[in-house]
Write a protein that holds these residues in place. Structure first.
Motif, PDB file in Angstrom:
ATOM      1  N   ARG A  98      29.093   3.656  22.570  1.00  0.00           N
ATOM      2  CA  ARG A  98      29.865   4.766  22.012  1.00  0.00           C
ATOM      3  C   ARG A  98      30.608   5.511  23.116  1.00  0.00           C
ATOM      4  N   TYR A  99      29.941   5.702  24.255  1.00  0.00           N
ATOM      5  CA  TYR A  99      30.586   6.373  25.391  1.00  0.00           C
ATOM      6  C   TYR A  99      31.818   5.583  25.841  1.00  0.00           C
ATOM      7  N   LEU A 100      31.667   4.278  26.007  1.00  0.00           N
ATOM      8  CA  LEU A 100      32.776   3.449  26.486  1.00  0.00           C
ATOM      9  C   LEU A 100      33.952   3.445  25.517  1.00  0.00           C
ATOM     10  N   VAL A 101      33.671   3.581  24.240  1.00  0.00           N
ATOM     11  CA  VAL A 101      34.733   3.536  23.223  1.00  0.00           C
ATOM     12  C   VAL A 101      35.317   4.926  22.944  1.00  0.00           C
ATOM     13  N   THR A 118      27.037 -17.538  39.683  1.00  0.00           N
ATOM     14  CA  THR A 118      28.100 -17.931  38.766  1.00  0.00           C
ATOM     15  C   THR A 118      28.165 -16.892  37.642  1.00  0.00           C
ATOM     16  N   PRO A 119      29.277 -16.796  36.912  1.00  0.00           N
ATOM     17  CA  PRO A 119      29.387 -15.793  35.847  1.00  0.00           C
ATOM     18  C   PRO A 119      28.211 -15.836  34.873  1.00  0.00           C
ATOM     19  N   GLN A 120      27.584 -14.667  34.691  1.00  0.00           N
ATOM     20  CA  GLN A 120      26.413 -14.530  33.830  1.00  0.00           C
ATOM     21  C   GLN A 120      26.834 -14.032  32.445  1.00  0.00           C
ATOM     22  N   GLN A 121      26.105 -14.455  31.423  1.00  0.00           N
ATOM     23  CA  GLN A 121      26.499 -14.153  30.051  1.00  0.00           C
ATOM     24  C   GLN A 121      26.555 -12.658  29.778  1.00  0.00           C
ATOM     25  N   LEU A 122      25.603 -11.878  30.298  1.00  0.00           N
ATOM     26  CA  LEU A 122      25.613 -10.432  30.052  1.00  0.00           C
ATOM     27  C   LEU A 122      26.860  -9.781  30.647  1.00  0.00           C
ATOM     28  N   ASP A 123      27.269 -10.249  31.830  1.00  0.00           N
ATOM     29  CA  ASP A 123      28.480  -9.717  32.451  1.00  0.00           C
ATOM     30  C   ASP A 123      29.718 -10.106  31.643  1.00  0.00           C
ATOM     31  N   LEU A 124      29.747 -11.351  31.195  1.00  0.00           N
ATOM     32  CA  LEU A 124      30.866 -11.819  30.372  1.00  0.00           C
ATOM     33  C   LEU A 124      30.953 -11.023  29.070  1.00  0.00           C
ATOM     34  N   ASN A 125      29.793 -10.725  28.484  1.00  0.00           N
ATOM     35  CA  ASN A 125      29.767  -9.954  27.236  1.00  0.00           C
ATOM     36  C   ASN A 125      30.355  -8.559  27.434  1.00  0.00           C
ATOM     37  N   ALA A 127      32.390  -7.523  29.856  1.00  0.00           N
ATOM     38  CA  ALA A 127      33.818  -7.633  30.158  1.00  0.00           C
ATOM     39  C   ALA A 127      34.618  -7.848  28.877  1.00  0.00           C
ATOM     40  N   SER A 128      34.109  -8.710  28.000  1.00  0.00           N
ATOM     41  CA  SER A 128      34.779  -8.979  26.737  1.00  0.00           C
ATOM     42  C   SER A 128      34.818  -7.728  25.862  1.00  0.00           C
ATOM     43  N   PHE A 129      33.711  -6.982  25.839  1.00  0.00           N
ATOM     44  CA  PHE A 129      33.648  -5.736  25.066  1.00  0.00           C
ATOM     45  C   PHE A 129      34.707  -4.753  25.561  1.00  0.00           C
ATOM     46  N   ASN A 133      38.198  -3.445  23.543  1.00  0.00           N
ATOM     47  CA  ASN A 133      38.419  -2.022  23.291  1.00  0.00           C
ATOM     48  C   ASN A 133      39.491  -1.427  24.207  1.00  0.00           C
ATOM     49  N   ARG A 134      40.271  -2.311  24.831  1.00  0.00           N
ATOM     50  CA  ARG A 134      41.418  -1.914  25.659  1.00  0.00           C
ATOM     51  C   ARG A 134      41.029  -0.952  26.776  1.00  0.00           C
ATOM     52  N   LEU A 135      39.876  -1.203  27.359  1.00  0.00           N
ATOM     53  CA  LEU A 135      39.414  -0.418  28.492  1.00  0.00           C
ATOM     54  C   LEU A 135      39.710  -1.201  29.771  1.00  0.00           C
TER      55      LEU A 135
END
Length: 199
Positions: A98-101, A118-125, A127-129, A133-135
């Motif tokens: 909620r804070y990020l959005v 190597t890129p980790q799934q939590l980091d990818l998630n 970044a995608s989020f 949300n155009r952040l």
């Protein structure tokens, strides 16, 4: 221009997180990515941010005032560590989402990534989020001193291909990239500061 970093306050609720009108850059990363060490390197002080012996223990949000540029670095709890209960992790995840959005003052998410991995799934998630949300993202590779030049370049290219942005290489121990990171953070905050020198 020299900059300084001061711990101004600690927040636990959405109202506390979104109350400030000044520009904010959120710092996020896995629990063992070296976030506290990087904050200390940015500040030029060894003990401004407490480096916990228990990764993932912190469950508060720390606001660091950047002077004289007058914006905040907002240290979010690390993620990916199971010490907290599932319910507590879920509660914090929803609050931080909620804070990020919803935070109108939030200008960018500085995403800390371990240069050795190597890129980790939590980091990818995350970044995608942020991108959904155009952040704006400021990707930062930490612990670069533990990799050779070939490994650093390969990791930078890997993340640039994923995010479309070249990460800033940093090392808290050798201070590699700290001035460059300050410039990137100031630019993301919308601050005119062409020459920045870390403490």
């Amino acid at each position: 221009m020299a900059v300084s970093l001061t711990l101004e306050s600690t927040a636990y609720t959405l109202d506390q997180l979104t109350a400030r009108p000044e520009a904010q850059i959120a710092l996020a990363g896995r629990s063992n990515v070296g976030k506290s060490s990087l904050i200390n390197a940015l500040a030029g002080r060894k003990k401004l941010a407490k480096v916990s012996s228990t990764p993932g223990k912190t469950r508060s949000v720390n606001f660091y005032l950047v002077e004289p540029l007058n914006f905040y670095l907002v240290d979010l709890p690390g993620y990916g560590y199971a010490r907290a209960s599932h319910g507590e992790r879920e509660k914090w995840a929803k609050l931080l989402e909620r804070y990020l959005v919803e935070c109108a003052s939030l200008k960018a998410l500085a995403l800390l990534l371990d240069c050795r991995l190597t890129p980790q799934q939590l980091d990818l998630n995350l970044a995608s989020f942020a991108q959904r949300n155009r952040l704006s993202l400021v990707p930062i590779l930490t612990k670069a001193d533990k990799c050779n030049q070939r490994e650093r370049s390969a990791r930078q290219k890997e993340w640039q291909d994923i995010l479309g942005i070249c990460p800033v290489l940093t090392s808290s121990s050798s201070r590699l990239g700290i001035d460059a990171l300050w410039r990137a953070l100031a630019q993301a905050a919308g601050v005119e500061a062409p020459i920045i020198k870390a403490p």
